[in-house]
Design a protein around this motif. Structure first.
Motif, PDB file in Angstrom:
ATOM      1  N   VAL A 193      41.548  59.476  45.348  1.00 56.65           N
ATOM      2  CA  VAL A 193      40.368  58.599  45.400  1.00 56.65           C
ATOM      3  C   VAL A 193      40.053  58.051  44.015  1.00 56.65           C
ATOM      4  N   ASP A 194      40.083  58.944  43.011  1.00 51.82           N
ATOM      5  CA  ASP A 194      39.789  58.501  41.640  1.00 51.82           C
ATOM      6  C   ASP A 194      40.827  57.500  41.148  1.00 51.82           C
ATOM      7  N   THR A 195      42.091  57.772  41.464  1.00 52.94           N
ATOM      8  CA  THR A 195      43.164  56.848  41.051  1.00 52.94           C
ATOM      9  C   THR A 195      42.990  55.499  41.727  1.00 52.94           C
ATOM     10  N   GLN A 196      42.599  55.511  43.016  1.00 52.02           N
ATOM     11  CA  GLN A 196      42.354  54.273  43.750  1.00 52.02           C
ATOM     12  C   GLN A 196      41.273  53.447  43.057  1.00 52.02           C
ATOM     13  N   LYS A 197      40.172  54.109  42.672  1.00 50.74           N
ATOM     14  CA  LYS A 197      39.077  53.407  42.000  1.00 50.74           C
ATOM     15  C   LYS A 197      39.528  52.855  40.645  1.00 50.74           C
ATOM     16  N   LEU A 198      40.288  53.674  39.922  1.00 51.07           N
ATOM     17  CA  LEU A 198      40.750  53.253  38.602  1.00 51.07           C
ATOM     18  C   LEU A 198      41.664  52.034  38.689  1.00 51.07           C
ATOM     19  N   LEU A 199      42.620  52.113  39.607  1.00 55.43           N
ATOM     20  CA  LEU A 199      43.557  50.998  39.772  1.00 55.43           C
ATOM     21  C   LEU A 199      42.856  49.749  40.307  1.00 55.43           C
ATOM     22  N   MET A 200      41.888  49.941  41.204  1.00 55.03           N
ATOM     23  CA  MET A 200      41.156  48.799  41.726  1.00 55.03           C
ATOM     24  C   MET A 200      40.342  48.131  40.616  1.00 55.03           C
ATOM     25  N   GLY A 201      39.745  48.947  39.740  1.00 58.96           N
ATOM     26  CA  GLY A 201      39.007  48.373  38.612  1.00 58.96           C
ATOM     27  C   GLY A 201      39.921  47.582  37.690  1.00 58.96           C
ATOM     28  N   GLU A 202      41.100  48.129  37.414  1.00 60.69           N
ATOM     29  CA  GLU A 202      42.065  47.416  36.565  1.00 60.69           C
ATOM     30  C   GLU A 202      42.524  46.128  37.242  1.00 60.69           C
ATOM     31  N   TYR A 203      42.753  46.193  38.532  1.00 58.71           N
ATOM     32  CA  TYR A 203      43.161  44.994  39.293  1.00 58.71           C
ATOM     33  C   TYR A 203      42.074  43.924  39.223  1.00 58.71           C
ATOM     34  N   GLN A 204      40.819  44.305  39.436  1.00 63.51           N
ATOM     35  CA  GLN A 204      39.720  43.334  39.408  1.00 63.51           C
ATOM     36  C   GLN A 204      39.555  42.728  38.015  1.00 63.51           C
ATOM     37  N   SER A 205      39.761  43.553  36.974  1.00 62.57           N
ATOM     38  CA  SER A 205      39.659  43.049  35.603  1.00 62.57           C
ATOM     39  C   SER A 205      40.746  42.006  35.321  1.00 62.57           C
ATOM     40  N   LEU A 206      41.961  42.311  35.720  1.00 60.69           N
ATOM     41  CA  LEU A 206      43.066  41.362  35.491  1.00 60.69           C
ATOM     42  C   LEU A 206      42.886  40.111  36.337  1.00 60.69           C
ATOM     43  N   THR A 207      42.369  40.258  37.559  1.00 65.74           N
ATOM     44  CA  THR A 207      42.113  39.086  38.401  1.00 65.74           C
ATOM     45  C   THR A 207      41.073  38.178  37.759  1.00 65.74           C
ATOM     46  N   TYR A 208      40.092  38.781  37.126  1.00 73.89           N
ATOM     47  CA  TYR A 208      39.066  38.007  36.426  1.00 73.89           C
ATOM     48  C   TYR A 208      39.678  37.282  35.217  1.00 73.89           C
ATOM     49  N   GLN A 209      40.558  37.973  34.492  1.00 73.57           N
ATOM     50  CA  GLN A 209      41.191  37.376  33.310  1.00 73.57           C
ATOM     51  C   GLN A 209      42.191  36.285  33.675  1.00 73.57           C
ATOM     52  N   LEU A 210      42.746  36.365  34.889  1.00 76.66           N
ATOM     53  CA  LEU A 210      43.779  35.402  35.303  1.00 76.66           C
ATOM     54  C   LEU A 210      43.312  33.966  35.178  1.00 76.66           C
ATOM     55  N   GLN A 211      42.057  33.702  35.487  1.00 73.70           N
ATOM     56  CA  GLN A 211      41.535  32.345  35.446  1.00 73.70           C
ATOM     57  C   GLN A 211      41.164  31.910  34.025  1.00 73.70           C
ATOM     58  N   ARG A 212      41.167  32.860  33.077  1.00 76.59           N
ATOM     59  CA  ARG A 212      40.676  32.551  31.740  1.00 76.59           C
ATOM     60  C   ARG A 212      41.685  32.823  30.622  1.00 76.59           C
ATOM     61  N   VAL A 213      42.789  33.463  30.967  1.00 79.98           N
ATOM     62  CA  VAL A 213      43.750  33.813  29.927  1.00 79.98           C
ATOM     63  C   VAL A 213      44.378  32.546  29.346  1.00 79.98           C
ATOM     64  N   GLY A 214      44.504  32.506  28.020  1.00 83.07           N
ATOM     65  CA  GLY A 214      45.130  31.355  27.373  1.00 83.07           C
ATOM     66  C   GLY A 214      46.645  31.419  27.461  1.00 83.07           C
ATOM     67  N   LEU A 215      47.265  30.246  27.303  1.00 84.83           N
ATOM     68  CA  LEU A 215      48.725  30.203  27.417  1.00 84.83           C
ATOM     69  C   LEU A 215      49.405  31.007  26.313  1.00 84.83           C
ATOM     70  N   ASP A 216      48.709  31.179  25.188  1.00 82.84           N
ATOM     71  CA  ASP A 216      49.303  31.947  24.103  1.00 82.84           C
ATOM     72  C   ASP A 216      49.237  33.446  24.353  1.00 82.84           C
ATOM     73  N   LYS A 217      48.424  33.871  25.340  1.00 85.54           N
ATOM     74  CA  LYS A 217      48.281  35.294  25.657  1.00 85.54           C
ATOM     75  C   LYS A 217      48.916  35.665  26.997  1.00 85.54           C
ATOM     76  N   VAL A 218      49.552  34.684  27.645  1.00 84.74           N
ATOM     77  CA  VAL A 218      50.018  34.920  29.005  1.00 84.74           C
ATOM     78  C   VAL A 218      51.164  35.922  29.058  1.00 84.74           C
TER      79      VAL A 218
END
Length: 274
Positions: A193-218
């Motif tokens: 359960v804890d791993t699920q929450k941790l991975l889901m949080g990381e997934y949501q963070s990266l999904t949020y960054q996907l729309q904002r990440v610059g081409l130099d950081k891709v």
């Protein structure tokens, strides 16, 4: 006195006569000497004349021979002069041709120099244009690669989402399939359960960054998505392993219950509702 004078006169006449005879004798002697001398001279002159005539003949023969040779030499010289004149004319023609050729070559060289200058200018312009195009292409290639990595990162996040949804679905189905009570204390289940929450949080963070990440950081972003995908797959395997463990425990439990109900061991395996 008179006789003395006459005698003196006679003596003078004899003396004069004697003197005249001596003069005549002397003249005869001189004339004879002159005649001998003249005769000798004529002999010498004759000999000299003969020699001169002989020499003149020899000289004439030599002169004629020399003239003939000179004539031959003159003819040969004239032929050679004609040949030389022809060669000179040919040489002058060649010189004129060479001069015209040199002038043409000079003109060609000037044209080539002009063309070279124009060509060098065009080459510089073309090189500059190519450099600009190459720079633009490299920028475009970089952007394309970054966009490709961005697209791959998006695909990785989709796989992560599917993996996490599958793991959550499998975990939530445990009570329905095998009667597992998630409220009971189980460190292994709690870890899932804890791993699920941790991975889901990381997934949501990266999904949020996907729309904002610059081409130099891709590139770095893509690597993070790839690492998350690996962790999600590993988590799905852990959930599947835990589910298999619960299924086996449920099977043994049902087998024991059937044994006590019927009194005989039962080989019937619990069919999975899946």
């Amino acid at each position: 006195m008179f006789l003395l004078a006459v005698n003196q006169t006679l003596n003078n006449d004899e003396l004069i006569k004697e003197m005249q005879e001596k003069v005549v004798a002397l003249q005869d002697h001189e004339i004879s000497f002159l005649n001998d001398t003249i005769a000798n001279m004529w002999a010498i002159v004759g000999i000299g004349t003969g020699l001169i005539v002989a020499i003149a003949g020899i000289v004439g023969w030599i002169i004629r021979r020399s003239n003939a040779q000179a004539e031959t030499k003159m003819q040969e010289a004239e032929l050679k002069m004609n040949e030389a004149t022809q060669k000179i004319a040919n040489a002058e023609s060649l010189v004129n041709t060479a001069t015209e050729t040199i002038e043409k070559l000079e003109g060609y060289r000037n044209e080539v120099n002009t063309y070279r200058v124009d060509t060098e200018q065009k080459v510089r312009e073309l090189s500059s244009m190519i450099d600009e195009k190459m720079k633009s292409l490299k920028e475009l290639e970089s952007k394309t690669n970054n966009l490709t990595l961005n697209h791959k990162a998006r695909a990785l996040l989709v796989e992560c989402e599917m993996s996490l949804e599958h793991a959550d679905f499998r975990r939530r189905r445990l009570p329905q399939l095998y009667g597992y009570n998630p409220e009971q204390e189980n460190p292994e289940y709690t870890k899932l359960v804890d791993t699920q929450k941790l991975l889901m949080g990381e997934y949501q963070s990266l999904t949020y960054q996907l729309q904002r990440v610059g081409l130099d950081k891709v590139i770095e972003f893509h690597q993070e998505c790839l690492e998350l995908k690996v962790m999600c797959r590993a988590f799905v395997e852990e959930v599947e392993a835990f589910a298999e463990k619960i299924r086996e425990e449920e099977f043994r439990r049902q087998e024991i219950e059937m044994y006590y109900e019927n009194g005989d061991p039962v080989d019937t395996k619990v069919a999975s509702p899946e």
